[in-house]
Design an enzyme around this catalytic site. Structure first.
Site, PDB file in Angstrom:
ATOM      1  N   ASP A   1      14.591  -0.526   0.517  1.00 13.06           N
ATOM      2  CA  ASP A   1      15.393  -0.702   1.738  1.00 13.06           C
ATOM      3  C   ASP A   1      16.446  -1.767   1.432  1.00 13.06           C
ATOM      4  OD1 ASP A   1      16.378  -1.099   4.261  1.00 13.06           O
ATOM      5  OD2 ASP A   1      14.484  -1.580   5.210  1.00 13.06           O
TER       6      ASP A   1
ATOM      7  N   LYS B   1       0.817  -1.199   0.000  1.00  7.88           N
ATOM      8  CA  LYS B   1       0.000   0.000   0.000  1.00  7.88           C
ATOM      9  C   LYS B   1       0.857   1.258   0.000  1.00  7.88           C
ATOM     10  CE  LYS B   1      -2.815  -2.523   3.282  1.00  7.88           C
ATOM     11  NZ  LYS B   1      -3.082  -2.667   4.696  1.00  7.88           N
TER      12      LYS B   1
ATOM     13  N   ARG C   1       0.532   6.310   7.908  1.00  7.68           N
ATOM     14  CA  ARG C   1       0.568   6.383   6.443  1.00  7.68           C
ATOM     15  C   ARG C   1       0.046   7.733   5.961  1.00  7.68           C
ATOM     16  NH1 ARG C   1       1.720   1.366   4.008  1.00  7.68           N
ATOM     17  NH2 ARG C   1       0.851  -0.444   5.049  1.00  7.68           N
TER      18      ARG C   1
ATOM     19  N   LYS D   1      17.444   3.499   0.713  1.00  5.89           N
ATOM     20  CA  LYS D   1      18.385   3.379   1.836  1.00  5.89           C
ATOM     21  C   LYS D   1      19.687   2.750   1.361  1.00  5.89           C
ATOM     22  CE  LYS D   1      14.951   2.811   5.502  1.00  5.89           C
ATOM     23  NZ  LYS D   1      14.524   1.927   6.586  1.00  5.89           N
TER      24      LYS D   1
ATOM     25  N   GLU E   1       7.484   2.975  -6.424  1.00  2.00           N
ATOM     26  CA  GLU E   1       7.644   2.455  -5.050  1.00  2.00           C
ATOM     27  C   GLU E   1       7.821   3.589  -4.053  1.00  2.00           C
ATOM     28  OE1 GLU E   1       7.311   0.339  -2.965  1.00  2.00           O
ATOM     29  OE2 GLU E   1       8.034  -1.656  -3.446  1.00  2.00           O
ATOM     30  N   ASP E   2       7.483   3.288  -2.812  1.00  3.43           N
ATOM     31  CA  ASP E   2       7.717   4.263  -1.746  1.00  3.43           C
ATOM     32  C   ASP E   2       9.182   4.249  -1.337  1.00  3.43           C
ATOM     33  OD1 ASP E   2       7.509   1.672  -0.742  1.00  3.43           O
ATOM     34  OD2 ASP E   2       6.179   2.174   0.910  1.00  3.43           O
TER      35      ASP E   2
ATOM     36  N   PHE F   1      14.454   3.837  10.233  1.00  8.69           N
ATOM     37  CA  PHE F   1      13.071   3.496   9.886  1.00  8.69           C
ATOM     38  C   PHE F   1      12.249   4.778   9.811  1.00  8.69           C
ATOM     39  CE2 PHE F   1       8.807   1.793  10.392  1.00  8.69           C
ATOM     40  CZ  PHE F   1       8.862   0.729   9.498  1.00  8.69           C
TER      41      PHE F   1
HETATM   42  P1  IMP Z   1      12.872  -4.170   1.202  1.00 11.16           P
HETATM   43  O1  IMP Z   1      12.462  -5.493   0.626  1.00 11.16           O
HETATM   44  O2  IMP Z   1      13.804  -4.338   2.391  1.00 11.16           O
HETATM   45  O3  IMP Z   1      13.479  -3.222   0.162  1.00 11.16           O
HETATM   46  O4  IMP Z   1      11.588  -3.468   1.852  1.00 11.16           O
HETATM   47  C1  IMP Z   1      10.413  -3.367   1.162  1.00 11.16           C
HETATM   48  C2  IMP Z   1       9.272  -2.785   1.919  1.00 11.16           C
HETATM   49  O5  IMP Z   1       9.520  -2.689   3.333  1.00 11.16           O
HETATM   50  C3  IMP Z   1       8.980  -1.367   1.479  1.00 11.16           C
HETATM   51  O6  IMP Z   1       8.211  -1.326   0.297  1.00 11.16           O
HETATM   52  C4  IMP Z   1       8.232  -0.844   2.683  1.00 11.16           C
HETATM   53  O7  IMP Z   1       6.880  -1.228   2.612  1.00 11.16           O
HETATM   54  C5  IMP Z   1       8.904  -1.536   3.839  1.00 11.16           C
HETATM   55  N1  IMP Z   1       9.920  -0.645   4.441  1.00 11.16           N
HETATM   56  C6  IMP Z   1      11.256  -0.686   4.288  1.00 11.16           C
HETATM   57  N2  IMP Z   1      11.853   0.300   4.993  1.00 11.16           N
HETATM   58  C7  IMP Z   1      10.856   1.004   5.588  1.00 11.16           C
HETATM   59  C8  IMP Z   1      10.822   2.167   6.443  1.00 11.16           C
HETATM   60  O8  IMP Z   1      11.835   2.791   6.805  1.00 11.16           O
HETATM   61  N3  IMP Z   1       9.588   2.572   6.839  1.00 11.16           N
HETATM   62  C9  IMP Z   1       8.431   1.940   6.481  1.00 11.16           C
HETATM   63  N4  IMP Z   1       8.419   0.867   5.695  1.00 11.16           N
HETATM   64  C10 IMP Z   1       9.617   0.400   5.243  1.00 11.16           C
END
Ligand code: IMP
Length: 183
Positions: free
Chosen positions: A107, A47, A169, A135, A103-104, A156
Site C-alpha cells: 500500500d 498474517k 481473511r 496500490k 506479501e499480500d 481498502f
Molecule cells: P503499507 O505499509 O502501507 O504498505 O501497508 C502494509 C500492510 O497494511 C499490508 O501488509 C496489509 O496488512 C495492510 N493493508 C494495506 N492496505 C490494505 C487493504 O486494502 N486491505 C487490507 N489490509 C491492507
C-alpha cells in the site's frame, strides 16, 4: 467463505478465486524461470501473506522452503506509519540465500521498505519481493516489487488473507467492503 456468504458487506468483487489462482500460476512460472538452479527461500509476512504463500509455493515446480516474520506497524485505523516492530523473527539465517519476500499487498510501502532494509543487513545473496496486490501510493516510496499480481486502485480491500479488523481473511475472492461495515 464465498462472496455470497459475505452478503451485503461486500460492495464489489475485484478478483475471483480463479483469477487469483491463474495470476499466481503465471507469477510462479516467472519465478521458476528466474530462480532455476538457485536455492530459493520464500519469506512470508504474517498474517496477510498466508494464502498467497500457500498457493504460490504449490505452483512452483521445485522444492522451496518457507520462513515467516511477524511485524507490527504502528498506525491508526487503515493507515500504516512505517514505524515497525518485529513480533516474530525468521527461524533461519538468510545470509547467502536467495530470498523472495511474499506479501499480500503493498500500500504505502512503508512496512515493506522497513522489512527489506532489515533483511538486507543480514546479507542474503539476493532479495526480491513478490506481492499479490499493489496500490498506486506504493510508487511514491523507493520500493521495487519484482513480481506484482495486480495493480489496484486506492481502495481498502479484503479477502484472500487481507482483513478488516481480523475479519474476511478467509474470503475466497478479493473485494471492497460496503462503507456501512466501517461505521
Ligand atoms: P503499507 O505499509 O502501507 O504498505 O501497508 C502494509 C500492510 O497494511 C499490508 O501488509 C496489509 O496488512 C495492510 N493493508 C494495506 N492496505 C490494505 C487493504 O486494502 N486491505 C487490507 N489490509 C491492507
Amino acid at each position: 467463505m464465498d462472496a455470497a456468504d459475505a452478503g451485503a458487506d461486500l460492495a464489489r468483487v475485484l478478483f475471483t478465486e480463479d483469477e487469483i489462482h491463474a495470476r499466481l500460476a503465471e507469477l510462479a512460472a516467472e519465478i521458476a524461470r528466474d530462480y532455476a538452479g538457485k536455492d530459493l527461500l520464500l519469506v512470508g509476512v504474517l498474517k496477510g501473506a498466508v494464502l498467497v504463500m500457500s498457493d504460490l509455493m504449490r505452483a512452483l515446480p521445485f522444492s522451496a522452503p518457507m520462513d515467516w516474520m511477524a511485524v507490527s506497524s504502528y498506525g491508526s485505523g487503515t493507515k500504516s506509519s512505517g514505524v515497525v516492530r518485529i513480533m516474530k523473527d525468521l527461524d533461519t539465517d538468510i545470509g547467502g540465500k536467495h530470498v523472495l519476500v511474499v506479501e499480500d499487498i503493498v500500500d504505502s510501502g512503508l512496512t515493506l521498505s522497513w522489512i527489506m532494509a532489515n533483511l538486507a543487513t543480514r546479507l542474503p545473496a539476493s532479495l526480491q519481493i513478490c506481492a499479490l496486490l499493489r496500490k498506486p501510493d506504493a510508487a511514491k516510496v523507493d520500493i521495487d516489487v519484482k513480481y506484482v499480481g495486480f495493480d489496484i486502485p486506492n481502495e481498502f480491500v479484503v479477502g484472500y488473507g487481507l482483513d478488516y479488523a481480523e475479519r474476511y481473511r478467509n474470503l475466497r475472492c478479493i473485494g471492497t467492503l460496503d462503507p456501512a461495515v466501517y461505521s
